[in-house]
Design a protein around this motif. Structure first.
Motif, PDB file in Angstrom:
ATOM      1  N   ASP A 108       3.750  25.910   3.365  1.00 38.37           N
ATOM      2  CA  ASP A 108       2.508  25.312   2.868  1.00 38.37           C
ATOM      3  C   ASP A 108       1.361  25.651   3.811  1.00 38.37           C
ATOM      4  O   ASP A 108       1.531  25.620   5.040  1.00 38.37           O
ATOM      5  N   ARG A 143       7.519  30.059   0.122  1.00 36.37           N
ATOM      6  CA  ARG A 143       7.387  28.602   0.248  1.00 36.37           C
ATOM      7  C   ARG A 143       8.587  27.907  -0.372  1.00 36.37           C
ATOM      8  O   ARG A 143       9.087  28.315  -1.417  1.00 36.37           O
ATOM      9  N   ASP A 171       9.289  24.206  -1.616  1.00 38.61           N
ATOM     10  CA  ASP A 171       8.532  22.995  -1.903  1.00 38.61           C
ATOM     11  C   ASP A 171       9.462  21.807  -2.115  1.00 38.61           C
ATOM     12  O   ASP A 171       9.693  21.359  -3.238  1.00 38.61           O
TER      13      ASP A 171
END
Length: 222
Positions: free
Chosen positions: A128, A158, A160
């Motif tokens: 992030d 990324r 998440d």
């Protein structure tokens, strides 16, 4: 500011910036684990403090002052995640909860010191973007794995999630940030995605693929 005020503002910011989400009271209530009535009450109070824009039955939005507060909190959170992972070697599943506590106790002065110590990182260990001291974010070119095109090569940029099971699965299958990912096929009817990582084929369901973000190799190199 109280922790509840800061968490409210941060929740509005995240929902505003999450595709497919909205900032109606019900959505904010769900994200914070509070009632819709409590959400409305908080929104009305924060509107008086010029942190949010509130109008009955309308989505809630942040004022410029509220946006600055949210970005400051997110900066502190992601700097702490980076510190805890790089310096104290906490796992990707451990750093989120600790950073949630620390972000509320951190001054701008200390945040600047941590950022300088870490070399002013642009991204945290989950991939992030980390806001700078002025609230600027590095450009995020990533797309969800569930949206990626078959036959194309990507770089995993990324992850998440803050769930231990997800990171255990990712680690066991070498799904690490920076690794090369080839998308073999999207099974739209069954919400499955087949990928190739380290010459190994992996079939993922949408619950996992929507938490994995990729960049094309071209954007990653920029």
């Amino acid at each position: 500011m109280s922790v509840s005020v800061e968490n409210f503002v941060k929740s509005v910011f995240k929902l505003e910036n999450t595709p497919g989400s909205d900032t109606r009271t019900g959505s904010i209530a769900a994200s914070l684990g509070i009632s819709s009535a409590a959400t409305t009450d908080m929104a009305q109070k924060l509107a008086l403090r010029d942190l949010v824009n509130y109008k009955k039955y309308q989505p809630i939005s942040l004022t410029p002052k509220g946006r600055r507060m949210a970005l400051s909190l997110i900066r502190k959170h992601r700097l702490w995640e980076t510190f805890l992972h790089k310096v104290l070697e906490l796992s990707l599943s451990e750093i989120h909860q600790e950073a949630e506590l620390l972000e509320h106790q951190t001054s701008e002065f200390l945040a600047d010191k941590i950022s300088n110590f870490l070399g002013n990182p642009e991204f945290d260990p989950h991939g992030d973007p980390v806001p700078d001291a002025f609230g600027n974010l590095a450009m995020d070119y990533s797309i969800s794995l569930s949206e990626a095109l078959p036959g194309k090569n990507y770089t995993l940029s990324r992850l998440d999630s803050s769930e231990a099971d997800f990171f255990d699965f990712s680690s066991q299958n070498a799904l690490n940030i920076g690794c090369a990912v080839s998308v073999i096929k999207q099974y739209r009817n069954s919400n499955m995605t087949e990928i190739m990582v380290n010459n190994k084929s992996i079939l993922l369901n949408s619950d996992i693929s929507k938490k994995i973000y990729l960049t094309t190799n071209h954007n990653h190199d920029e």
